[in-house]
Design a protein around this motif. Structure first.
Motif, short mmCIF file in Angstrom:
data_model
loop_
_atom_site.label_atom_id
_atom_site.label_comp_id
_atom_site.label_asym_id
_atom_site.label_seq_id
_atom_site.Cartn_x
_atom_site.Cartn_y
_atom_site.Cartn_z
N ALA A 40 33.94 46.51 -40.16
CA ALA A 40 33.27 46.11 -41.29
C ALA A 40 31.77 46.86 -41.32
N GLY A 41 31.73 48.00 -41.08
CA GLY A 41 30.47 48.80 -41.19
C GLY A 41 29.39 48.62 -40.14
N ASN A 42 29.94 48.11 -38.95
CA ASN A 42 28.97 47.83 -38.03
C ASN A 42 28.63 49.18 -37.14
N VAL A 43 27.68 49.32 -36.36
CA VAL A 43 27.19 50.31 -35.57
C VAL A 43 27.70 49.98 -34.07
N ARG A 599 28.26 55.86 -35.43
CA ARG A 599 28.09 55.51 -36.97
C ARG A 599 29.62 55.00 -37.48
N PRO A 600 29.52 54.02 -38.41
CA PRO A 600 30.60 53.86 -38.88
C PRO A 600 31.30 54.58 -39.60
N ARG A 605 25.35 57.15 -44.93
CA ARG A 605 23.90 56.76 -45.14
C ARG A 605 23.50 56.52 -43.71
N PHE A 606 24.21 55.88 -42.67
CA PHE A 606 23.92 55.99 -41.42
C PHE A 606 23.54 56.96 -40.81
#
Length: 873
Positions: A40-43, A599-600, A605-606
Motif C-alpha cells: 500500500a505504498g509504505n516505506v 521505496r515502494p 516521488r519517494f
C-alpha cells in the motif's frame, strides 16, 4: 537481551506455565515468519536494533518504525521480536457469519511484568477497520483500541494482545529520538569539565535556552549537551521543538524541574517564532512575532495578522490559551471542510471582519458601519454555538448567490453519469465523443432529451478522479494525477533533520558513450552510482563503472563515502532492486547501524531527491560533452554527423575524474533552489548545529575494507589439508592450512570482487591472504568476468563426450552461442581493465601500468637503390 538463565528467571517471576514459556522460547529462537514487503505504498525496511543486537523489520516508517524507536528507549521493554508467528482470530463478520482469519502481529514484546503480541496501525486505518470489522477492532470506554479475538487467544496463555496506534507518539518525539541515536545507542565520551559546567549552569538557570548556553561558553561542544540529554542527565521536552532549533530547546536538570518552571511568556517584539502553539476559536495556531505584529498560522485556513496588544488581551481573558506542541488539533471535520471550500477572497474578508470585531472589543474606533458590526457579531456567535468556530460566521456567501437550480432533466444527467462510468471509465479507454454518441442514442431510445456535448465534458471533469484514471490507463498513469502527499506533518522535516541523517543510494545509466583507452572503439554507456545526502543535497559519493547495477557498485559507493567523510548515513533509502536485497548488503548495513528503507515500487516521488539529481547531472554536465546521447532520443532524425558512437572521445578513467570534479567541486558550490544556498554551505551549517559526533567516525583502513568485502552464500569454507579452500570454483592456499587444528575446519572467508586471485580466511584470530592455485590466469579478473568464464566452461562440459557431430541448425546455434559467450568475456575483460584505475584509487591497490609494445626502428629508405623503369606508352 536476556540470557538463557535470565529468561528462565523472568518466566518464573511472571509465573508463566511451561507451555507458555516454551511458546515464548520458540519465538525467541526462530527467525521472523515472513519478510515484510511494505504494501500500500509504505516505506518498509530493517532497523539495526542496539537493544536486540539484530535487525528488526518494519512495514511502515511512520508506524512500526516509530514503535521500534519507542521500545528501544523504553526501560520497561526487555526484548521484542518482529513477525513472531501466525495466530487464528475467530469472530463474526458484519454479515453475522463466523470467520477465522490467520493473522501475523507486528511484534511480540517482553516487558518487566508482562508479555504479549502488539499490532500497530495508523489511527485513520483503525477508524475504517472499526466500521468494516466491528467484532475485530473496537475501543474501550477509556478510548484505548482493542482486538477482542486477539485478547481471547492470548488470555489462556497468560499473555496479552494490544492494538497500538500511531497517534500515541508525537512526530517531534520520534524525530528527536532519531537525532540523539548516535548518543544513546553508541555511548560517547564526555569531557568531565564540560559535563560539570553544563550540569551546574542548567541547575542554576532552569529553562535555559540552548543558544544562550552555547553563547555563554563558546568552547563548549554541543555534542556534550546531546550526550547528557541521551543519558537523561539533562532534560528537555522532546515534543516541544526539534533539537536542531537551538533557540527553542529549553534545558532542565530533570523532568520535575521542567514541571515546576513556568512556561515562557509571549516573546517580546523582535523575538523568534514561538514554539508552543495557541488554541483559539476551535483551531490550533502557530505564532510568530515580528515587532508589534503577531502572525497566526492556523492548521487549516489562511494566515491571520493581529497586533501584539490584541493577542495579549485574548490571552488575558482566556479566549486564547498556550498549549503543548503535542496537543492534537481541535478543529472539527465540519469546520475543516468549510474552510477548505472557502475561497482565498472569502477568507481575506473574514480576517478583515475579525480584526474589526477585536478592535471594537478593545474600544477602538473603526470605519465600519455600526449595523455591519452588529450583523458580524451576531453571525460570529451563531457559528460559535453551532460549530465551535465563530470564524465560519464571518465568511461571506458571495459564491452561493444566484440561481443554482440545474436546467437539465435529472434523468438525462443520471443516464450520462451511468454511461461515463460504464463506457468511459473502462480499460478500452474510449474517447469522450464516442461515449457521447452512445449516450445520445440511448436517450433517443428511452425518449429523453440528451444534454449537450459541452455538458458531457463538464460532468466528465467532475467525475475524473485518480480511480477513473486507474481504470482507464492503469496505476502508473494515475500516479501522476494523485495529489502530492507530505508523509509527515509540518513539525517534521521530510528529508532529514541533519547531515548524514538520511541518504539516497541509486543507480542510473548515463547518457554518454565512452571509448576504450586501448583501441579507441566505443564500449557503451557507463553506469553511475550516487550517494546523496538528503538534508544538504550534497553528493557524498559517485562511482562510475561499465557493470550494470550490483552489490559491487553499492559497496564501492559506501567505500568512497567513508574515504571522503569517514562517516556513513544513519538511514539509507533505496529502491527494491535485487542488488540491495542480498544478505551481504544487509549485513554490511547492520554492521554499521544503518537503517535500510525501501521505496515502494512505482512511486518515484519517494526518491524524488536523487531522481532530480540524475536530471541535473544530465542537463548541466553530460549534455556538454562529446558523445552524449541526445541525438538517440529521436532515432529517425539521427545522422552520421551526430551519432554518439562516432563522436565519443571520453575514456572511463578520464570521464570518471571529470564527473567527480563536477560533483565534488562544481555542483557542491552552486546555489540549490530548494535550499537557497549551496550544498556545501548547507552541509557545513547542519554539521555545526548537529555536532561533530566524532565517536561515530569510521577509519578508512584494512578493517573497514575487509568488512565491505562479500562472502560466500554460507559465509564459511572448509579447509582441505591438500587443496586448501574452494571459493567460487577456485582453490586457494595458505601455509597455515597445514596445521592439524586448522585442517577440515570451517573458517569465515571473504573475497575481493574485482580480483579473484586472492581470498581472505579468518584463522586463529586474524585474516590470512590466500593465493589461488591458478594465480596467473585469474589475477586481475573480476567476479563478474569469472562467472562468465565458469558459465562457458559448464556449457562445454555439458556437451563433452558427443562423438557424432552433424552439421544442423542446433549445432550451428550452439556454435554461435559459444562465440557470443567468448565475445562477452572479452568485452567484460576490457571493461574491467578500463575501471581498474578508478577502483585502485578507492581501495589503495597499486595499478601496474601496461607498457606499450616497443616499436622497432625501420631502416632509412635509400632512394638510390630504387630501380628505374621505362614509361609505359
Amino acid at each position: 537481551m536476556l540470557t538463557t538463565d535470565a529468561f528462565h528467571v523472568w518466566c518464573h517471576r511472571l509465573r508463566l506455565s511451561p507451555e507458555t514459556a516454551d511458546r515464548i522460547a520458540a519465538i525467541r529462537s526462530t527467525p521472523p515468519v515472513r519478510r515484510v514487503t511494505g504494501r500500500a505504498g509504505n516505506v518498509a525496511g530493517r532497523y539495526p536494533s542496539p537493544k536486540m543486537q539484530r535487525t528488526i523489520q518494519f512495514e511502515s516508517q511512520h508506524v512500526e518504525l516509530w514503535a521500534i524507536y519507542a521500545m528501544e528507549r523504553d526501560d520497561d521493554v526487555v526484548e521484542y521480536y518482529d513477525q513472531p508467528g501466525r495466530m487464528p482470530l475467530r469472530y463474526r463478520a458484519v454479515s453475522g457469519r463466523a470467520t477465522t482469519q490467520w493473522h501475523t502481529p507486528d511484534f511480540f514484546v517482553l516487558r518487566q511484568d508482562s508479555a504479549g503480541w502488539e499490532e500497530w496501525k495508523p489511527l485513520h486505518v483503525l477508524e475504517v477497520l472499526a466500521v468494516r470489522m466491528p467484532a475485530r477492532y473496537g475501543q474501550t470506554p477509556a478510548g484505548q483500541w482493542c482486538c477482542p479475538p486477539g485478547e481471547a487467544y492470548a488470555e489462556p496463555l497468560g499473555l496479552t494482545y494490544r492494538v497500538r496506534s500511531s497517534a500515541e507518539y508525537h512526530p517531534l518525539y520520534i524525530q528527536n529520538l532519531k537525532f540523539l541515536q548516535d548518543f544513546w545507542a553508541h555511548p560517547a565520551p564526555i569531557d568531565p569539565e564540560q559535563e560539570r559546567l553544563v550540569l551546574g549552569h542548567v541547575a542554576a538557570h532552569p529553562g535555559l535556552c540552548l543558544t544562550d548556553l552555547l553563547a555563554a561558553y563558546p568552547a563548549l561542544a554541543v555534542d556534550s549537551v546531546w550526550a547528557l540529554l541521551a543519558t537523561r542527565r539533562v532534560f528537555t521536552d522532546l515534543t516541544h521543538a526539534p533539537l536542531m532549533r537551538h533557540e527553542q530547546v529549553r534545558l532542565y536538570s530533570d523532568e520535575a524541574a521542567a514541571r515546576q518552571t513556568p512556561a515562557p511568556a509571549l516573546p517580546a517584539p523582535g523575538a523568534q517564532p514561538l514554539a508552543a502553539p495557541l488554541a483559539w476559536d476551535g483551531r490550533l495556531w502557530l505564532v510568530e512575532v515580528v515587532g508589534e505584529t503577531v502572525t497566526l498560522q492556523p492548521d487549516v485556513g489562511q494566515t491571520l495578522t493581529l497586533s501584539a496588544g490584541q493577542v495579549q488581551r485574548l490571552l488575558a481573558v482566556g479566549a486564547m490559551q498556550m498549549v503543548p506542541a503535542a496537543t492534537p488539533s481541535p478543529t472539527a471535520q465540519a469546520v475543516r471542510r468549510a474552510l477548505e471550500q472557502a475561497s482565498p477572497k472569502a477568507q481575506d474578508t473574514a480576517n478583515r471582519r475579525l480584526r474589526v470585531l477585536l478592535a471594537v472589543a478593545q474600544g477602538e474606533q473603526t470605519t465600519a458601519a455600526a449595523r455591519s458590526i452588529q450583523r458580524w457579531r451576531a453571525a460570529y456567535h451563531a457559528a460559535e454555538a453551532q460549530y465551535g468556530c465563530g470564524y465560519l460566521g464571518l465568511l461571506d456567501r458571495v459564491a452561493a448567490r444566484g440561481n443554482r437550480t440545474p436546467r437539465a432533466p435529472h434523468a438525462s444527467v443520471q443516464l450520462l453519469e451511468t454511461y461515463l462510468h460504464n463506457h468511459y471509465a473502462t480499460p478500452q479507454a474510449k474517447r469522450a465523443a464516442a461515449v457521447y454518441r452512445l449516450y445520445r442514442e440511448a436517450c433517443m431510445q428511452q425518449g429523453l432529451a440528451p444534454v449537450s456535448e459541452r455538458t458531457l465534458y463538464r460532468v466528465r471533469a467532475r467525475l475524473m478522479t485518480p480511480e477513473v484514471t486507474v481504470r482507464r490507463l492503469g496505476q502508473r498513469a494515475a500516479y501522476a494525477t494523485q495529489p502530492f502527499f507530505w508523509h509527515l506533518d509540518q513539525t517534521t522535516p521530510r528529508h532529514g533533520e541533519r547531515p548524514f541523517a538520511i541518504a539516497h543510494l541509486d543507480h542510473t545509466e548515463l547518457d554518454i558513450t565512452l571509448v576504450s583507452s586501448v583501441t579507441g572503439q566505443p564500449l557503451g554507456r557507463p553506469w553511475a552510482t550516487l550517494l546523496l545526502d538528503a538534508y544538504s543535497r550534497r553528493i557524498l559519493a559517485v562511482y562510475v563503472t561499465y557493470d550494470s547495477p550490483s552489490y559491487r557498485s553499492a559497496m564501492m559507493a559506501l567505500r568512497l563515502c567513508v574515504q571522503r567523510h569517514q562517516r556513513l548515513p544513519q538511514e539509507l533509502v533505496m529502491d527494491r532492486g535485487p542488488e540491495f536485497g542480498s544478505v551481504y548488503f544487509e549485513t554490511l548495513l547492520a554492521r554499521y547501524f544503518m537503517t535500510k528503507k525501501e521505496r515502494p515500487a512505482q512511486h518515484p516521488r519517494f526518491g524524488s531527491v536523487v531522481e532530480r539529481l540524475f536530471g541535473t547531472t544530465t542537463t548541466t554536465f553530460l549534455n556538454q560533452l562529446l558523445g552524449n546521447t541526445q541525438a538517440t532520443k529521436t532515432p529517425r532524425q539521427m545522422t552520421r554527423e551526430v551519432d554518439p558512437t562516432r563522436l565519443a572521445v571520453w575514456t572511463l578513467e578520464r570521464f570518471a575524474a571529470r564527473l567527480s570534479e563536477w560533483a565534488y567541486d562544481v555542483y557542491d558550490q552552486l546555489e540549490h533552489p530548494a535550499l537557497g544556498q549551496s550544498p556545501r554551505d548547507a552541509f557545513a551549517y547542519g554539521m555545526q548545529l548537529a555536532g561533530g559526533r566524532l565517536h561515530r567516525l569510521i577509519p578508512y583502513g584494512d578493517e573497514f575494507l575487509m568488512l565491505t568485502r562479500p562472502t560466500t552464500r554460507t559465509g564459511h569454507a572448509t579447509v582441505d589439508p591438500s587443496r586448501g579452500l574452494t571459493v567460487n570454483g577456485l582453490h586457494y592456499w595458505h601455509p597455515a592450512f597445514r596445521a592439524p587444528q586448522i585442517a577440515r575446519s570451517a573458517v569465515p572467508v571473504r573475497y575481493e570482487p574485482f580480483d579473484m586471485s586472492v581470498v581472505y580466511a579468518f584463522v586463529e584470530g586474524q585474516w590470512l591472504e590466500c593465493i589461488a592455485d591458478d594465480f596467473a590466469q585469474v589475477h586481475g579478473r573480476s567476479e563478474r568476468e569469472w562467472q562468465l568464464i565458469l558459465e562457458e566452461w559448464r556449457q562445454q562440459r555439458r556437451h563433452h563426450g558427443q562423438k557424432r557431430v552433424r552439421v544442423n541448425g542446433a549445432l550451428l546455434a550452439q556454435f554461435l552461442e559459444d562465440i557470443a559467450a567468448e565475445e562477452q568475456v572479452l568485452l567484460q575483460r576490457q571493461r574491467d581493465l578500463e575501471g581498474q584505475a578508478i577502483r585502485a584509487a578507492i581501495c589503495g591497490t597499486p595499478v601496474v601500468p601496461t607498457r606499450p609494445r616497443p616499436q622497432t626502428e625501420e631502416d632509412p629508405l635509400d632512394l638510390t637503390t630504387i630501380p628505374h623503369y621505362e614509361a609505359y606508352r
